[in-house]
Motif scaffolding. Structure first.
Motif, PDB file in Angstrom:
ATOM      1  N   ALA A 417      -6.220   7.866   2.078  1.00 23.78           N
ATOM      2  CA  ALA A 417      -5.480   9.103   2.339  1.00 23.78           C
ATOM      3  C   ALA A 417      -6.231   9.904   3.393  1.00 23.78           C
ATOM      4  N   THR A 418      -5.613  10.122   4.526  1.00 19.52           N
ATOM      5  CA  THR A 418      -6.252  10.871   5.604  1.00 19.52           C
ATOM      6  C   THR A 418      -6.159  12.371   5.317  1.00 19.52           C
ATOM      7  N   PRO A 419      -6.991  13.173   5.962  1.00 15.84           N
ATOM      8  CA  PRO A 419      -6.904  14.626   5.773  1.00 15.84           C
ATOM      9  C   PRO A 419      -5.730  15.268   6.499  1.00 15.84           C
ATOM     10  N   VAL A 420      -4.911  14.452   7.185  1.00 15.57           N
ATOM     11  CA  VAL A 420      -3.741  14.993   7.870  1.00 15.57           C
ATOM     12  C   VAL A 420      -2.440  14.420   7.318  1.00 15.57           C
ATOM     13  N   GLY A 421      -2.482  14.005   6.045  1.00 18.33           N
ATOM     14  CA  GLY A 421      -1.243  13.784   5.321  1.00 18.33           C
ATOM     15  C   GLY A 421      -0.686  12.388   5.263  1.00 18.33           C
ATOM     16  N   LEU A 422      -1.328  11.393   5.846  1.00 20.75           N
ATOM     17  CA  LEU A 422      -0.838  10.022   5.763  1.00 20.75           C
ATOM     18  C   LEU A 422      -1.706   9.208   4.807  1.00 20.75           C
ATOM     19  N   THR A 423      -1.119   8.161   4.255  1.00 20.79           N
ATOM     20  CA  THR A 423      -1.875   7.215   3.432  1.00 20.79           C
ATOM     21  C   THR A 423      -1.731   5.831   4.040  1.00 20.79           C
ATOM     22  N   TYR A 424      -2.816   5.343   4.633  1.00 23.09           N
ATOM     23  CA  TYR A 424      -2.812   3.994   5.197  1.00 23.09           C
ATOM     24  C   TYR A 424      -2.837   2.999   4.037  1.00 23.09           C
ATOM     25  N   ASP A 425      -1.823   2.146   3.954  1.00 24.56           N
ATOM     26  CA  ASP A 425      -1.761   1.228   2.819  1.00 24.56           C
ATOM     27  C   ASP A 425      -2.757   0.085   2.955  1.00 24.56           C
ATOM     28  N   THR A 426      -3.012  -0.341   4.176  1.00 24.10           N
ATOM     29  CA  THR A 426      -3.909  -1.475   4.374  1.00 24.10           C
ATOM     30  C   THR A 426      -4.420  -1.468   5.810  1.00 24.10           C
ATOM     31  N   GLY A 427      -5.475  -2.217   6.052  1.00 23.59           N
ATOM     32  CA  GLY A 427      -6.049  -2.310   7.388  1.00 23.59           C
ATOM     33  C   GLY A 427      -7.424  -2.957   7.325  1.00 23.59           C
ATOM     34  N   PHE A 639       5.188   4.760   6.033  1.00 22.62           N
ATOM     35  CA  PHE A 639       5.134   4.208   7.380  1.00 22.62           C
ATOM     36  C   PHE A 639       4.474   2.832   7.337  1.00 22.62           C
ATOM     37  N   THR A 640       4.588   2.086   8.415  1.00 19.93           N
ATOM     38  CA  THR A 640       3.691   0.956   8.617  1.00 19.93           C
ATOM     39  C   THR A 640       2.619   1.414   9.614  1.00 19.93           C
ATOM     40  N   TYR A 641       1.441   0.773   9.536  1.00 23.41           N
ATOM     41  CA  TYR A 641       0.293   1.244  10.321  1.00 23.41           C
ATOM     42  C   TYR A 641      -0.318   0.119  11.147  1.00 23.41           C
ATOM     43  N   PRO A 642       0.330  -0.230  12.267  1.00 21.81           N
ATOM     44  CA  PRO A 642      -0.295  -1.186  13.183  1.00 21.81           C
ATOM     45  C   PRO A 642      -1.575  -0.577  13.752  1.00 21.81           C
ATOM     46  N   SER A 643      -2.497  -1.427  14.098  1.00 22.27           N
ATOM     47  CA  SER A 643      -3.752  -0.957  14.681  1.00 22.27           C
ATOM     48  C   SER A 643      -4.284  -2.031  15.606  1.00 22.27           C
ATOM     49  N   GLY A 644      -5.312  -1.665  16.358  1.00 16.67           N
ATOM     50  CA  GLY A 644      -5.883  -2.655  17.243  1.00 16.67           C
ATOM     51  C   GLY A 644      -7.050  -2.108  18.024  1.00 16.67           C
TER      52      GLY A 644
END
Length: 825
Positions: A417-427, A639-644
């Motif tokens: 859970a980020t301090p700006v309101g999103l929860t990254y499910d995985t990464g 959301f989905t959370y692509p990264s790279g």
């Protein structure tokens, strides 16, 4: 009977060539401009030559008398018919709880023109040339007013764009924990500060916007062909909020669309004007934007001015981030404009890093410029640029290798859970960075830099570790944050008696290859051939209500709706197969297109079951309805959370400032991949657009007159093939999304999000021996040359810390350092 043989080759994960390309390559695509209706007429708009002017009178007499003219319409005509203004789809509240200012956005200007190109009148004639000639005869009496153009100065300007919007301010919005952030900064050992301008961009799709509207007296209905990314949203906004029409009387068709990049999401004034006027003239009306009109009136992108700060402890750990942004809305609120610098921007300021406290404040302002809205990435490129420029600059100031500083601060445990309101499910960010370093041969960079120096060139290496939130969701949370529409998607599977399938999706393809990837998903699931699947989109008369394509949502949201519909198809088909095989549906297994009785070799093919559904001679009609047709709506839970990780290597000519990208490496985590070839193409395109922003693209208005100075390709630079390198692009093994049935994440915007900071970081690295600390986009050769000249002046020279390999890093000493102004702007 024994189970029959069917195809066993998996389609999901295969680089299948795009089905739709045959018609495009053979010239058989059908775009809006290709549509010609019986009794076709043509529209042409009279546009304001002034950025800000009071309209005292409009004389259309001479134009009405011109050859071929069918009608001339103004804002007064539309007001008389009680045509409403264009709505904004997202309500933002200011810090004090007041709703944002929503000034009227008339379809044709009423009272004032507020930007160069603002629609003042519509001329309809038998031919386009006649309409254009007659438009020259429309006499408009303007009282020119002072223009407000500068983003940073709009709130303090004495001139008001809208008389009912004080200080030209739409809202002042805050997000995060201000007190915790301020407290973290107070105890920081080091503070990095940057002043950042995210330059305004003009979308440039190959196909310009186009409209073809007709009215039917038979049933008092309208049909609108339009180059749009979301026809259902277009129909909803135009029908319910502007023209006051029920959906049943307005059909919106978006045929082939030649690129959008966000610019074709919105409801534009031209769409409404032609639809309304088609009833007035009782003729179909076509309008296709000239390229100059596109420059002036397509919704622009970006245009942020930001002061950003990063607080770190003595070991380089991030403590807090503080961001103050002024975002330009242009002259009017476009459809999703208010959400871009807020919900889609500030929520991504955590990036890939475990920063404990973040606070962002955004002031949205009106100016006498074209409206600004979503453009490829929409808020996420702006956020990533802030984060990654801060991180790279902090690494340089602390003498820490930029990759090492990122590793020290990566998020390691998920969900997070980020301090700006999103929860990254995985990464899992480390593997992407490590693989990017390997592919980019970072270890060999010092030797390449030395070799470049021997040739009299400057060489630099820059990193960018991005994350984005895409597949906008969920509707209930979005609604609480101000969304005025749902964010679900629809999918319908229609199985025909022969076993072929038609898929109806609310998503829309404008270059992403939906007709192939969606067909791969369906064919793979049902065990049928790819050529047995047809994908239909873009027609509100054929497709159930869907939300269109933007925010990299097509497969994650639209594909998930299709999967849910397939679940229903399979469940019913199992009951039919069970009846045919004289067993229980619970005993039926479905694999590779065959329904079998568990533990036996008795089975029925998918085609046999489909035929039975439509020829129900041997069918339990008391238990099952005939047919095999199901639809489903999918509203994602997150959301989905692509990264790279992206690494850019550049070489600079110190005599001219010319900067050449010699190597670009991108490693992305998109979760599960349906079609690797299409994904690679999407990344290539995104990187090209991102480098275009970083290197050369910028919309510039004259501060005094408000005229667009970059109103053509003579003045607005676009990257060409020679400006871009051969990319090294790879997708990691990936961390599949945990909350959609395909495990996919968005990929369409990633390249445009990660590439600008990678380029600028590389450029600053190349110039750092001269003392250059920052470089604003676009880094044109002239701007780079100027920065080098300024840095070479003795009073401006600063010795920047040399890049060190991780094994050579010194432990930074506790210090507190305020930010400096950029060396070059």
């Amino acid at each position: 009977m024994n189970a029959p043989e069917t195809q066993n080759q998996r389609l999901v994960g295969a680089s299948v060539k795009r089905k739709e390309d045959y018609r495009y390559l053979t010239g058989n695509g059908q775009y809006t401009d290709d549509i010609v209706m019986p009794q076709q007429s043509y529209g042409y708009f009279v546009r304001s030559p002034h950025a800000h002017a009071r309209i005292r009178a409009i004389d259309k007499g001479a134009a009405l008398a011109a050859p071929g003219v069918i009608g001339v319409f103004t804002g007064e005509d539309m007001a008389a018919d009680k045509v409403g203004g264009l709505p904004c789809g997202w309500l933002i509240h200011s810090i004090d709880g007041t709703p944002m200012k929503e000034p009227a956005h008339p379809v044709l200007a009423q009272g004032k023109a507020r930007h160069v190109g603002d629609q003042v009148a519509l001329v309809v004639a038998e031919t386009l040339q006649q309409a254009r000639d007659a438009a020259e005869l429309v006499e408009v009496d303007y009282e020119e007013l002072p223009a407000v153009v500068n983003t940073a100065q709009a709130a303090s300007a004495s001139t008001l764009v809208h008389d009912d919007v004080p200080a030209n301010t739409c809202y002042v919005w805050g997000h995060g924990d201000r007190d915790a952030t301020d407290a973290a900064f107070a105890k920081a050992a080091h503070v990095t500060t940057l002043d950042i301008v995210n330059n305004r961009l003009i979308p440039n799709a190959i196909e310009p916007r186009a409209v073809n509207a007709s009215y039917s007296r038979l049933d008092d209905s309208y049909t609108l062909y339009v180059a749009s990314q979301n026809p259902h949203v277009e129909r909803l906004l135009m029908g319910a909020f502007v023209l006051g029409l029920p959906e049943s009387r307005l059909r919106v068709i978006a045929p082939d669309v030649g690129g959008g990049f966000g610019s074709k999401i919105f409801l534009y004034p031209e769409d409404v004007a032609l639809t309304w006027a088609s009833k007035k003239v009782k003729r179909p009306i076509k309008w296709t934007a000239e390229r100059s009109e596109s420059f002036l009136t397509d919704a622009h992108g970006r245009d942020h001015v930001t002061r950003a700060e990063l607080a770190l402890d003595a070991d380089g750990k991030f403590l807090a981030m503080r961001v103050h942004t002024t975002a330009n809305m242009g002259a009017y609120l476009s459809t999703f404009a208010s959400s871009v610098p807020t919900i889609l921007y500030a929520t991504l300021l955590a990036g890939q890093y475990a920063t404990p406290a973040i606070y962002a404040q955004v002031t949205a302002v009106f100016t006498n410029t074209a409206p600004v809205d979503a453009y490829r990435g929409a808020g996420r490129p702006e956020a990533t640029y802030v984060v990654e420029r801060l991180v790279e600059t902090a690494a340089r100031e602390l003498g820490i290798d930029p990759a090492e500083l990122r590793r020290r601060n990566f998020i390691r445990a998920f969900p997070y859970a980020t301090p700006v309101g999103l929860t990254y499910d995985t990464g899992d960010y480390e593997p992407c960075l490590a693989r990017a370093e390997e592919l980019a041969d970072v270890k060999g960079f010092p030797a390449r830099r030395e070799e470049a120096q021997r040739r009299g060139k400057l060489r630099g290496l820059g990193y960018s570790c991005y994350i984005e939130a895409c597949g906008l969701a969920p509707s209930n949370i979005a609604g609480a944050l101000g969304a005025r529409a749902g964010l679900f998607e629809v999918g319908e599977i229609r199985v025909h008696p022969t076993g072929s399938v038609t898929v109806f999706t609310g998503s829309h393809s404008h270059g992403q290859g939906h007709e192939t990837t969606f067909a791969q998903v369906v064919a793979d699931r049902l065990g049928i051939g790819l050529d047995q699947v047809e994908v239909v989109h873009g027609d509100t008369g054929r497709v159930p209500f869907g939300m269109g394509t933007y925010g990299s949502r097509s497969l994650a949201v639209g594909g998930s709706a299709i999967m849910k519909a397939l679940d229903k198809i399979e469940a019913k088909a199992k009951k039919i197969a069970a009846h045919l095989l004289e067993t229980s549906a619970d005993d039926i297994e479905f694999r590779n297109g065959v329904f079998t009785v568990a533990g036996t070799d008795r089975g029925k093919t998918f085609g046999e079951v489909a035929l039975t559904a439509y020829v129900p001679h041997n069918y339990p009609l008391d238990k099952l309805e005939p047919g095999l047709n199901e639809n489903a709506f999918y509203d994602p839970t997150n959301f989905t959370y692509p990264s790279g990780a992206y690494i850019c290597e550049v070489e600079v000519d110190p005599d001219t400032g010319e900067t050449r990208v010699v190597k670009f490496t991108a490693v992305d985590d998109f979760g599960n991949i349906i079609n690797p070839m299409i994904v690679e193409g999407q990344v290539h395109g995104g990187i090209g657009q991102g480098l275009g922003q970083a290197m050369m693209e910028q919309a510039i208005y004259d501060d005094d007159s408000g005229q667009l100075l970059t109103g053509s390709y003579m003045d607005y630079a676009m990257p060409r093939a020679a400006d871009l390198p051969d990319y090294t692009v790879e997708t990691s093994q990936g961390t599949p999304c945990t909350h959609n049935p395909l495990g996919v994440k968005g990929c369409g915007e990633a390249g445009a999000i990660g590439s600008p900071p990678a380029f600028i970081n590389a450029l600053v690295d190349a110039l750092s021996p001269l003392g250059v600390r920052d470089m604003q986009m676009p880094a044109t050769p002239h701007r780079v040359w100027q920065a080098m000249q300024q840095a070479r002046q003795p009073q401006a020279q600063q010795q920047a810390p040399q890049r060190q390999q991780p094994s050579q890093m010194a432990t930074p000493q506790p210090q507190r350092q305020g930010g400096q102004q950029p060396t070059a702007n």
